[in-house]
Design an enzyme around this catalytic site. Structure first.
Site, mmCIF file in Angstrom:
data_model
loop_
_atom_site.group_PDB
_atom_site.id
_atom_site.type_symbol
_atom_site.label_atom_id
_atom_site.label_comp_id
_atom_site.label_asym_id
_atom_site.label_seq_id
_atom_site.Cartn_x
_atom_site.Cartn_y
_atom_site.Cartn_z
ATOM 1 C CG ASP A 33 -5.596 2.308 7.276
ATOM 2 O OD1 ASP A 33 -5.536 1.216 6.665
ATOM 3 O OD2 ASP A 33 -5.741 2.385 8.505
ATOM 4 C CG ASN A 81 2.187 -3.224 4.484
ATOM 5 O OD1 ASN A 81 2.232 -2.129 3.950
ATOM 6 N ND2 ASN A 81 1.307 -3.488 5.450
HETATM 7 C C1 FPP Z 1 -3.449 0.253 3.582
HETATM 8 O O1 FPP Z 1 -4.685 -0.340 3.319
HETATM 9 C C2 FPP Z 1 -2.709 0.465 2.348
HETATM 10 C C3 FPP Z 1 -1.585 -0.227 1.993
HETATM 11 C C4 FPP Z 1 -1.018 -1.276 2.827
HETATM 12 C C5 FPP Z 1 -0.882 0.012 0.728
HETATM 13 C C6 FPP Z 1 -1.071 1.331 0.057
HETATM 14 C C7 FPP Z 1 -0.955 1.121 -1.409
HETATM 15 C C8 FPP Z 1 -1.625 1.790 -2.376
HETATM 16 C C9 FPP Z 1 -2.481 2.938 -2.066
HETATM 17 C C10 FPP Z 1 -1.559 1.425 -3.823
HETATM 18 C C11 FPP Z 1 -0.222 1.342 -4.462
HETATM 19 C C12 FPP Z 1 0.710 2.469 -4.138
HETATM 20 C C13 FPP Z 1 1.262 3.301 -5.044
HETATM 21 C C14 FPP Z 1 2.245 4.327 -4.594
HETATM 22 C C15 FPP Z 1 0.954 3.256 -6.479
HETATM 23 P P1 FPP Z 1 -5.075 -1.717 4.017
HETATM 24 O O2 FPP Z 1 -4.923 -2.802 3.041
HETATM 25 O O3 FPP Z 1 -4.287 -1.895 5.277
HETATM 26 O O4 FPP Z 1 -6.571 -1.444 4.340
HETATM 27 P P2 FPP Z 1 -7.455 -2.093 5.497
HETATM 28 O O5 FPP Z 1 -6.936 -1.540 6.790
HETATM 29 O O6 FPP Z 1 -8.826 -1.613 5.166
HETATM 30 O O7 FPP Z 1 -7.311 -3.587 5.395
#
Ligand code: FPP
Length: 251
Positions: A33, A81
């Site tokens: 996250d 998502n």
């Molecule tokens: C949460 O951060 C993260 C995600 C929704 C996606 C996770 C993806 C990656 C780490 C990169 C690609 C994955 C791989 C396996 C190469 P958020 O966007 O919800 O963060 P926030 O809560 O700060 O908005």
């Protein structure tokens, strides 16, 4: 993920970090996250946080191989998502495809078997193609399982399991009273029990991640945003886990 030529003894590596190799989680699951916040803090677009987050995925995956962890499940894209802006979804899908393309040789070198859980039929065809190719190419590997939760929702997983059980019952292959926890677990995308869930960015929610598998997992919150999460932060989470007393509902 980087090649691991330098380290061949996971137990020695764990001990060098002050960890007891016999008490590492067999199955570690991570809610990555904070990518969006990481980018916003810098006045950048959210996708740049995801891009940096993919670098953290490489580093943490490599460290788990080196520690000898048997199974690592990463929450890379949830069912929810799909409701994000189309541009952000497109970037995440492209990052995923890039990761799969670039990491295949490294997964082979590290004997990593790739697995994916979720409603994979919703993924774009080009992601599905590279994912399927990597799943097939690594199917015979015997080291760590890297399981990517993609288009994954824990409730969807339980619904899909119920549908499969109901279909078997309707065909007369299964009596309703024969449905027990083993029968449900066997119908999950992957039923392996989780020992430790780590969530970054200081959040303390499960967010529909592995609700069945994590029923008795320890939960550790780490403060850094995922792009800032380091090997030292992973070590701190593992130390905290090793300090916990796991009782599994017993006294
Ligand atoms: C949460 O951060 C993260 C995600 C929704 C996606 C996770 C993806 C990656 C780490 C990169 C690609 C994955 C791989 C396996 C190469 P958020 O966007 O919800 O963060 P926030 O809560 O700060 O908005």
């Amino acid at each position: 993920m980087a090649a691991t030529a330098a380290i061949r003894d996971p137990a020695a590596h764990a001990r060098s970090l002050g960890l007891d190799p016999a008490r590492l989680p067999r199955h570690l699951a991570v809610i990555m996250d904070g990518n969006g916040r990481w980018a916003r803090k810098r006045g950048w677009e959210r996708f740049l946080g995801h891009r940096r987050g993919a670098d953290t995925v490489r580093a943490i995956t490599t460290e788990c191989v080196q520690l000898g962890i048997q199974r690592l499940t990463l929450y890379a894209f949830s069912s929810e998502n799909w409701s994000r802006p189309p541009r952000e979804i497109a970037v995440l899908m492209e990052l995923l495809a890039q990761f799969l393309r670039s990491e295949l040789p490294v997964m082979q070198e590290n004997n990593v078997r790739l697995q994916a859980i979720g409603r994979l039929d919703r993924l774009p065809a080009e992601v599905r193609a590279v994912l399927d190719a990597n799943l097939a190419a690594t199917a015979g590997n015997t080291g760590m399982v890297l399981c990517l939760a993609l288009s994954y929702g824990g409730r969807d997983e339980l619904v899909d399991a119920c549908r499969r059980l109901a279909a078997r019952a309707a065909r007369g292959e299964l009596l309703p009273e024969a449905i027990d926890t083993d029968a449900v677990q066997a119908e999950l995308y992957a039923g392996d029990d989780v020992d430790l869930v780590i969530r970054t960015a200081g959040e303390q929610r499960i967010s529909n991640f592995l609700p069945w598998q994590a029923a008795y997992a320890e939960f550790v919150t780490s403060q850094p945003l995922w792009p800032d999460f380091t090997l030292d932060d992973l070590r701190a989470c593992l130390i905290e886990y090793q300090g916990r007393e796991r009782r599994f509902g017993l006294v």
